[in-house]
Design a protein around this motif. Structure first.
Motif, PDB file in Angstrom:
ATOM      1  N   PHE B 198     122.606  67.171  48.611  1.00 53.92           N
ATOM      2  CA  PHE B 198     121.904  65.937  48.985  1.00 53.92           C
ATOM      3  C   PHE B 198     122.861  64.960  49.678  1.00 53.92           C
ATOM      4  N   ILE B 199     124.004  64.727  49.041  1.00 57.75           N
ATOM      5  CA  ILE B 199     124.887  63.670  49.510  1.00 57.75           C
ATOM      6  C   ILE B 199     125.635  64.094  50.775  1.00 57.75           C
ATOM      7  N   SER B 200     125.711  65.397  50.994  1.00 62.13           N
ATOM      8  CA  SER B 200     126.457  65.893  52.152  1.00 62.13           C
ATOM      9  C   SER B 200     125.636  65.883  53.433  1.00 62.13           C
ATOM     10  N   HIS B 201     124.361  65.608  53.325  1.00 61.67           N
ATOM     11  CA  HIS B 201     123.508  65.629  54.518  1.00 61.67           C
ATOM     12  C   HIS B 201     122.750  64.316  54.615  1.00 61.67           C
ATOM     13  N   GLN B 202     123.476  63.273  55.055  1.00 64.61           N
ATOM     14  CA  GLN B 202     122.885  61.934  55.050  1.00 64.61           C
ATOM     15  C   GLN B 202     121.985  61.669  56.245  1.00 64.61           C
ATOM     16  N   THR B 203     122.151  62.473  57.291  1.00 61.22           N
ATOM     17  CA  THR B 203     121.250  62.306  58.427  1.00 61.22           C
ATOM     18  C   THR B 203     120.367  63.542  58.527  1.00 61.22           C
ATOM     19  N   ASP B 204     119.278  63.350  59.236  1.00 66.82           N
ATOM     20  CA  ASP B 204     118.346  64.464  59.397  1.00 66.82           C
ATOM     21  C   ASP B 204     118.990  65.510  60.313  1.00 66.82           C
ATOM     22  N   GLY B 205     118.501  66.732  60.226  1.00 69.76           N
ATOM     23  CA  GLY B 205     119.067  67.784  61.060  1.00 69.76           C
ATOM     24  C   GLY B 205     118.625  69.132  60.534  1.00 69.76           C
ATOM     25  N   PRO B 206     119.278  70.200  60.999  1.00 66.03           N
ATOM     26  CA  PRO B 206     118.830  71.560  60.658  1.00 66.03           C
ATOM     27  C   PRO B 206     118.723  71.797  59.157  1.00 66.03           C
ATOM     28  N   TYR B 207     119.668  71.208  58.387  1.00 64.12           N
ATOM     29  CA  TYR B 207     119.639  71.412  56.938  1.00 64.12           C
ATOM     30  C   TYR B 207     118.288  70.996  56.368  1.00 64.12           C
ATOM     31  N   TRP B 208     117.828  69.792  56.755  1.00 62.94           N
ATOM     32  CA  TRP B 208     116.569  69.279  56.201  1.00 62.94           C
ATOM     33  C   TRP B 208     115.358  69.906  56.878  1.00 62.94           C
ATOM     34  N   ARG B 209     115.499  70.222  58.187  1.00 62.10           N
ATOM     35  CA  ARG B 209     114.347  70.839  58.873  1.00 62.10           C
ATOM     36  C   ARG B 209     114.055  72.210  58.295  1.00 62.10           C
ATOM     37  N   ALA B 210     115.116  72.958  57.927  1.00 61.25           N
ATOM     38  CA  ALA B 210     114.892  74.292  57.355  1.00 61.25           C
ATOM     39  C   ALA B 210     114.115  74.197  56.051  1.00 61.25           C
ATOM     40  N   ARG B 211     114.177  73.036  55.410  1.00 63.25           N
ATOM     41  CA  ARG B 211     113.533  72.848  54.108  1.00 63.25           C
ATOM     42  C   ARG B 211     112.203  72.106  54.217  1.00 63.25           C
ATOM     43  N   SER B 212     111.817  71.734  55.433  1.00 57.20           N
ATOM     44  CA  SER B 212     110.620  70.909  55.615  1.00 57.20           C
ATOM     45  C   SER B 212     109.612  71.610  56.511  1.00 57.20           C
ATOM     46  N   LEU B 213     108.344  71.398  56.216  1.00 53.07           N
ATOM     47  CA  LEU B 213     107.298  71.945  57.081  1.00 53.07           C
ATOM     48  C   LEU B 213     107.230  71.175  58.395  1.00 53.07           C
ATOM     49  N   ARG B 214     107.324  69.846  58.278  1.00 57.58           N
ATOM     50  CA  ARG B 214     107.235  68.991  59.445  1.00 57.58           C
ATOM     51  C   ARG B 214     108.344  69.322  60.422  1.00 57.58           C
ATOM     52  N   PRO B 215     108.187  69.399  61.710  1.00 61.69           N
ATOM     53  CA  PRO B 215     106.951  69.090  62.429  1.00 61.69           C
ATOM     54  C   PRO B 215     106.161  70.336  62.823  1.00 61.69           C
ATOM     55  N   ASP B 216     106.600  71.549  62.412  1.00 63.64           N
ATOM     56  CA  ASP B 216     105.914  72.755  62.916  1.00 63.64           C
ATOM     57  C   ASP B 216     104.779  73.180  62.002  1.00 63.64           C
ATOM     58  N   TYR B 217     103.729  72.371  61.987  1.00 61.00           N
ATOM     59  CA  TYR B 217     102.604  72.642  61.093  1.00 61.00           C
ATOM     60  C   TYR B 217     101.879  73.937  61.459  1.00 61.00           C
ATOM     61  N   GLY B 218     102.018  74.346  62.718  1.00 65.15           N
ATOM     62  CA  GLY B 218     101.319  75.536  63.190  1.00 65.15           C
ATOM     63  C   GLY B 218     101.770  76.812  62.492  1.00 65.15           C
ATOM     64  N   ARG B 219     102.903  76.740  61.799  1.00 63.23           N
ATOM     65  CA  ARG B 219     103.383  77.938  61.099  1.00 63.23           C
ATOM     66  C   ARG B 219     102.466  78.311  59.935  1.00 63.23           C
ATOM     67  N   VAL B 220     101.737  77.333  59.416  1.00 62.87           N
ATOM     68  CA  VAL B 220     100.861  77.627  58.275  1.00 62.87           C
ATOM     69  C   VAL B 220      99.558  78.209  58.805  1.00 62.87           C
ATOM     70  N   LYS B 221      99.237  79.412  58.349  1.00 65.45           N
ATOM     71  CA  LYS B 221      98.050  80.105  58.871  1.00 65.45           C
ATOM     72  C   LYS B 221      96.918  80.177  57.849  1.00 65.45           C
ATOM     73  N   CYS B 222      97.234  79.906  56.567  1.00 62.51           N
ATOM     74  CA  CYS B 222      96.198  80.069  55.542  1.00 62.51           C
ATOM     75  C   CYS B 222      95.562  78.726  55.212  1.00 62.51           C
ATOM     76  N   PRO B 223      94.387  78.718  54.620  1.00 63.78           N
ATOM     77  CA  PRO B 223      93.742  77.471  54.217  1.00 63.78           C
ATOM     78  C   PRO B 223      94.585  76.700  53.203  1.00 63.78           C
ATOM     79  N   VAL B 224      94.504  75.382  53.320  1.00 65.63           N
ATOM     80  CA  VAL B 224      95.366  74.511  52.526  1.00 65.63           C
ATOM     81  C   VAL B 224      94.534  73.416  51.862  1.00 65.63           C
ATOM     82  N   PHE B 225      94.785  73.213  50.571  1.00 61.42           N
ATOM     83  CA  PHE B 225      94.187  72.107  49.828  1.00 61.42           C
ATOM     84  C   PHE B 225      95.351  71.258  49.318  1.00 61.42           C
ATOM     85  N   VAL B 226      95.377  69.983  49.725  1.00 62.17           N
ATOM     86  CA  VAL B 226      96.451  69.101  49.257  1.00 62.17           C
ATOM     87  C   VAL B 226      95.886  68.091  48.261  1.00 62.17           C
TER      88      VAL B 226
END
Lengths: 642, 631
Positions: B198-226
């Protein structure tokens, strides 16, 4: 100017005993001019152990050099004096003091004229003795203390003040259990100590048992019969201490030769006090005693008798090292030219009682966190649970000098409620600085001896005196009034949840003083010019306020060095159950006696519930680390509209 | 409406192992129908130790009785799974999830249709697995799982979230072994505390993108209930994900904190299992449950409530909507007062730990007036009619600062006629992140910048006669690590707040098809309380927030201290004590984290000590210092 000069060498005679009528002997250190002849004397009379620091103390040396004989005397039951002491400001000590004045006047080194002076407790014993008009007593100089122990110390406005239970109760319980010093009293020391331990009672017991005004407090206080003081009286106080208002009322009422000096100071002598500016108060005292005890014409009689520091806005801070303002003379108190002016708004509205209001009030006018920590903070912190009324920015400077008061039309849903009124100076940036304040338990609206419950919903007229002030509001600043139902660092919370209403017709009266015409000369004072100390140089206390968000309690805790030891206190009030408040306080006094380490620990728990106040006092003494003595006392008293 | 009925007896198969590509075996408990045949399956994938149960948790039993197999799997390096975990949401863990789905589909008890659900961490892993589109994954239900780990979890507005170090770092659940074995030894040697990541990645970048869905929502192909709650952290990211997904989708936002709707407070609670069953029956079993004909969005519209530290039931009602954001929304612009304010690092004492820290929610926002004194405040006149604010308010600010780094917090409140100020929603932005969380840039002191601060999503009806208030400050200490430099900040003319005001529906949609939870709301006194206090040291001018709570399997204690005089100096001391007797052994894991900052750097110290039967068994420390990167 015709003033004594510090020309004498000084000698000290330790532990001279003064026999009282009943055989008890008080212990005195004498600080004398080292010269033949008789001298006027100055009597200083203390419960705080004259032997705590070696004589001559600098002030004593100065007066001895100027040709005064100083008698520094331990009150009965304290220090190296015999006997024991059971109550605060005890009548026995007053009688002893009167006898001591007469004894001093008879001594071969005394010319028969005696003055008395002191600060705080050591200050009020001066007027207590003077009330009995012992003939040799010619003048007193009273520093930083109250003349009315009930309204100005224990229960201002009819609500118990935490301070006597946070500090005085444990501190004096410990002090009064400390053994005398065998170096002075000899082998008798352990018998004297035993008597003390067996006989003495913690002062907190009588305090909690006298939460209403009555004979207990009247025989200890000066008001209402000010005429009892006939000797020349000089009051010295400070706006940052608790007692200037009380002093000024006493000053105004007295008919004896009198003088008053109010600086910006907290609870210290003016030469050492903060906030700055300091004045050479020893010179002022010398002029007073030279005039009235030595009989010199010092010119002090011809000066305007009132000297005030007129304060200005200072950004609120927990510590205040320097105040803004100037010293000004007045011919009388309150100044005749001050006109009571009604603030131009109706104070009305409805407010839910929140017992934790007062987090920003500081230990203001208590002098509790010496030298000057604990000043009030930005008052906006307390506004969320207050009714707030603010003027437009002032078009021109406005000086307020005197005793403001509020006349409120109040009702409550409960049969007991407290009303706090705070006057603030709002700077153009929005900062709100406390200027003065007052409060009153509405059940004490007519009397502090026979308070009467409110009839819920009924409208009562409640007059609340605010502490005296001399304050210049600057053009562009605004005047703000904050009204709340608690000020927990200064008044024990009332027990019942309630909603309170201020009805139309509630008003605040300010004594607004136009400039002097003609202007009086500047006071004849030596204002010491010195740069303020750095904040880091002032030893800090521990002082914190904790809000327990789950239990909905607020705790103010502090630890300070006070006198010979350390005072800890935790005071907790409950937002949900305001009846339940508790102070857990302690004091530890360590001394060496006959080569042994003596540790005296006093612990006090003062608490309240719906029905009663409770006070528990405990003393534990260890000698060389081993238990030596332990005793506990407990008392419960009905709340009686407190 | 058709739905599966409760028709099966239920059994638990414990510690079934799932082989991964590298030979590591994950441990699973299966809660399944006592019946022959193949069933659709639901994966719940956890780092929090699925535990030792022989009787299934109620939610698992509910689905198993209705013909599902619940596969409850420990993440690699945790619980009873093999391997090590060296980082939060690691590459291995995400890939393992995909393999687990495909393994499940191949089992003799599975009909090849797999769903996935979970809350919090277990919700985020649903996004991770769904984004890899495993062929047999047919639907997911994400409860409180953010689509963006950086912006909503670890660095809200671009400042480190104290909670990560108060609560999340010290438990080191990955360190906790439950078995006296080589496996545990390997884990103790190999695992790395997540706080370091956590503390080693204070700015956004590949580390956090690899762990986040945003912004490539199109990768999800199945129905979703939030599913989320306004008293939780993730209503905003889940509504954002909902708006961006191009799959069959449904959103349910209640008043709840970080719990399933069946058990959540503040209530009203719902029968959430019924809603989840409608989703899985539809997509895993192919039953027409009617859910596709319902309006896809259900929100709880809140109303004024006297602020208090914890309440068990909120005021308001559930309402159906056809879309999010709501199409009929009109924008109301509120111009904001210009003026300067001092950055006070102790602002935010009344902000509560609202949003996911405490559950149960001891730490709801308090009367905002306590913080407004340190804020620049704009208050409207009393409203002439009710206003419903539903959506994400946006503050368009023109700001300057005397420092090159500062945070702007924007709070929107409902001011009752008696003066009480109740928080509606809030937003934060570290002004150095004004253009990008990946490449922050210092401010030029005195220069005026345009700063858009999006506030968290809300749905709140402000009653006629109440007033709206916007309070702008420089800190929110319980949510954002204080910026390091004392400063005066200015809001310049032209700043405004844009409010999404939603008029009544015309025509009105039907009431949402919801049922109350079978579990009654507790009384307030029944809700276990933490120790939670705020201390102002008036001499040192520090403020300390203490929070001690029973959390998971142990006790978490934290002390977060900020300094008014030296805002760079902040310290978070936190500890977690996990004690578990097992097979005749008493195992105590004590972890301590000290996270601190000065002008230049963040420091994170972790110490783990394990005591077995009263004797020291293992001890290890980690210590890392990383430069402050504009936060």
């Amino acid at each position: 100017m015709n003033l004594s000069q510090p020309t004498y060498k000084v000698r000290v005679i330790r532990h001279v005993t003064i026999p009282m009528r009943d055989g008890a002997r008080l212990s005195a250190h004498l600080i004398l001019p080292d010269a033949p002849g008789k001298f006027p004397a100055i009597f200083e009379y203390t419960p705080y152990h004259k032997g705590l620091y070696p004589e001559p103390w600098p002030r004593h040396r100065f007066f001895a050099e100027c040709g005064y004989a100083i008698a520094h005397v331990d009150i009965r039951g304290t220090g190296d004096s015999e006997g024991f002491t059971n109550t605060f400001a005890d009548p026995q000590q007053i009688a002893d003091g009167v006898e001591t004045v007469e004894w001093i006047a008879r001594q071969p080194w005394c010319d028969g004229n005696v003055g008395m002076t002191g600060i705080s407790y050591v200050g009020f014993v001066c007027y207590q003795v003077a009330m009995h008009q012992p003939k040799p007593l010619k003048a007193i100089i009273v520093y930083q203390c109250m003349t009315d122990h009930y309204t100005s110390w224990l229960c201002p406005g009819g609500s118990p003040r935490p301070f006597p239970f946070e500090q005085t109760a444990p501190l004096m319980t410990a002090y009064n259990a400390v053994p005398p010093n065998p170096e002075f009293v000899g082998e008798n020391w352990s018998a004297m100590w035993r008597e003390r331990l067996e006989q003495c009672e913690p002062w907190g017991l009588a305090l909690i048992s006298n939460l209403l005004d009555g004979p207990f407090w009247r025989e200890r206080s000066l008001p209402p019969d000010f005429d009892r003081i006939r000797c020349a009286t000089f009051w010295i106080g400070g706006w940052s201490d608790a007692y200037s208002d009380d002093f000024l009322r006493a000053f105004a009422a007295m008919k004896c030769p009198k003088k008053v000096l109010i600086g910006p100071w907290a609870h210290s002598y003016a030469k050492d006090a903060l906030p700055l500016p300091r004045v050479d108060d020893e010179r002022e005292c010398l002029r007073w005693f030279d005039q009235w005890v030595k009989g010199k014409d010092t010119g002090i009689k011809d000066e305007p008798p009132v000297t005030l520091f007129v304060q200005e806005f200072c950004p609120p801070d927990i510590i205040r090292l320097e105040d803004r303002g100037r010293f000004q003379s007045e011919n009388e108190w309150p100044p005749a030219r001050a006109k009571e002016t009604v603030l131009p708004f109706d104070l009305s509205g409805t407010l839910s009682y929140e017992p934790s209001v007062g987090v920003a009030a500081g230990r203001y006018v208590i002098g509790q966190l010496p030298p000057i920590w604990g000043m009030p903070l930005d008052q906006r912190l307390d506004e969320p649970h207050s009714l707030v009324f603010t003027t437009e920015p002032l078009k021109e400077d406005m000086e307020v000098i005197g005793h403001p008061h509020a006349v409120l039309q109040v009702s409550s849903t409960a049969d007991i409620a407290y009303f706090s009124v705070k006057l603030c100076d709002v700077a153009p940036d929005g900062t709100s600085a406390l200027v003065t304040k007052g409060g009153r338990n509405a059940t004490h609206r007519e009397s502090h001896t026979n308070p009467t419950p409110l009839e819920p919903g009924k409208v009562y007229e409640l007059t609340i005196g605010l502490q005296a002030l001399a304050y210049a509001f600057k053009a562009g600043h605004r005047v703000r009034v904050m009204i709340a139902n608690a000020d927990f660092q200064n008044a024990w919370p009332t027990p019942k949840p309630c909603v309170n209403t201020l009805h139309p017709g509630s008003r605040l009266f300010l004594p607004i003083a136009p400039p002097q015409r003609p202007e009086l000369p500047a006071p004849d004072l030596i204002v010491l010019s010195q740069p303020p100390p750095r904040r880091e140089q002032i030893p800090p206390p521990e002082y914190a306020i904790t809000r327990d968000l789950v239990r909905e309690t607020t705790t103010v805790s502090y630890s300070i060095r006070a006198g010979a030891g350390i005072n800890h206190s935790r005071f907790t009030v409950s937002s949900k159950k305001p009846a339940q408040a508790v102070i857990d306080s302690s004091y530890e006094y360590n001394a060496t006696r006959a080569g042994a380490a003596v540790s005296v620990k006093a612990h006090c728990v003062t608490s309240s519930d719906e029905k009663a106040f409770h006070h528990l006092a405990d003393v534990e003494i260890a000698v060389n680390g081993k238990p030596h003595f332990q005793k506990s006392w407990i008392v419960s008293v009905p709340r009686q509209c407190c | 409406m058709n739905r599966s009925a409760a028709e099966h007896a239920v059994k638990v198969l414990r510690h079934v192992t799932i082989p991964m590509r590298d030979g590591v075996r994950l441990s699973a408990h299966l809660t399944m129908p006592v019946a022959e045949g193949r069933f659709p399956a639901i994966l719940e994938y956890t780092p929090y130790h699925k535990g030792d149960y022989t009787e299934p948790p109620a939610r698992f039993r509910y689905f198993a009785e209705r013909g599902y197999v619940i596969v409850n799997v420990d993440v690699r390096g945790t619980g009873d799974s093999e391997g090590v975990t060296t980082d939060v949401y690691s590459d291995d863990e995400r890939r393992d999830g995909y393999e687990a789905i495909e393994w499940i589909a191949r089992q003799s008890w599975c009909d090849g249709n797999v769903g996935m659900f979970g809350i919090s961490y277990c919700g985020v892993v649903c996004w991770h697995v769904a984004a890899q589109a495993p062929p047999h994954l047919k639907a997911i239900i994400v409860r409180s799982g953010t689509d963006d780990i950086y912006t909503e979890w670890t660095y809200p507005g671009g400042c480190p979230r104290p909670y990560m170090y108060e609560n999340y770092a010290p438990p080191n659940p990955e360190l906790v072994g439950e078995r006296w074995s080589e496996m545990w030894r390997q884990r103790l040697e190999g695992n790395v505390p997540w706080g370091i990541g956590f503390i080693s990645h204070q700015t956004d970048g590949p580390y956090w993108r690899a762990r986040s869905l945003r912004p490539d929502y199109g990768r999800v192909k199945c129905p979703v209930f939030v599913i989320d709650g306004w008293a939780d952290w993730y209503a905003t990211p889940l509504l954002r994900a909902f708006a961006n997904l191009n799959v069959p989708k449904r959103a349910l936002i209640g008043p709840w904190s970080h719990m399933w709707p069946d058990d959540a407070i503040p209530g009203p609670k719902l029968d959430g299992n019924r809603e989840c069953l409608k989703w899985f029956d539809q997509w895993l079993k192919g039953i027409d449950t009617g859910v596709l004909r319902e309006p896809p969005v259900t929100i709880f519209v809140r109303e004024y409530f006297q602020p208090t530290i914890m309440f068990v039931e909120d005021k308001g009602h559930f309402r159906a909507e056809n879309e999010w954001p709501i199409a009929r929304t009109r924008e109301e612009s509120l111009s904001l007062r210009e003026g300067a304010f001092e950055y006070r690092p102790d602002a935010g004492i009344a902000a509560g730990r609202h949003g996911g820290g405490p559950f149960p929610p001891w730490g709801m926002p308090l009367d905002q007036r306590a913080d407004e004194i340190h804020s620049l405040v704009t208050t409207t006149g009393p409203l002439a009619e009710d206003w419903e604010i539903t959506g994400n308010p946006l503050a368009e600010l023109r700001v300057s600062s005397t420092a090159d780094i500062t945070l702007f917090t924007v709070k929107l409140s409902d001011v009752a006629p008696d003066g009480t100020s109740n928080l509606i929603t809030k937003g934060y932005l570290n002004a150095t992140h004004r253009e990008s969380h990946a490449e922050p840039a210092p401010l030029e002191p005195g220069k005026v910048y345009e700063l858009n601060v999006e506030l968290l999503a809300c749905s709140y009806r402000v009653a006629k006669g109440h007033r709206l208030r916007v309070a702008i400050a420089g800190a929110d200490l319980q949510h954002c690590w204080p910026t390091p430099k004392p400063c005066i900040n200015t809001i310049h003319a032209g700043s405004r707040m844009i409010l999404p005001v939603v008029p009544s529906q015309a025509p009105k949609l039907p009431e949402p098809d919801l049922r109350p939870s079978p579990y009654p709301l507790p009384r307030r006194e029944q809700v276990a309380a933490p120790e939670y206090s705020v201390t102002h040291d008036l001499v040192r001018e520090t403020t300390t927030v203490r929070y001690d709570t029973r959390c998971g399997a142990g006790i978490n204690r934290s002390e977060f201290t900020i300094s008014r005089r030296e805002p760079a100096r902040t310290t978070c001391k936190a500890s977690y004590e996990y004690r578990k007797p097992m097979s005749g052994m008493d195992v105590v894991v004590n972890t301590q984290c000290v996270t601190s900052s000065d002008e230049k750097a963040f420091h994170h110290l972790v110490d783990a000590a394990i005591i077995v039967n009263g004797r020291p068994y293992f001890q290890k420390s980690w210590n890392i210092s990383v430069p402050r990167a504009f936060c």
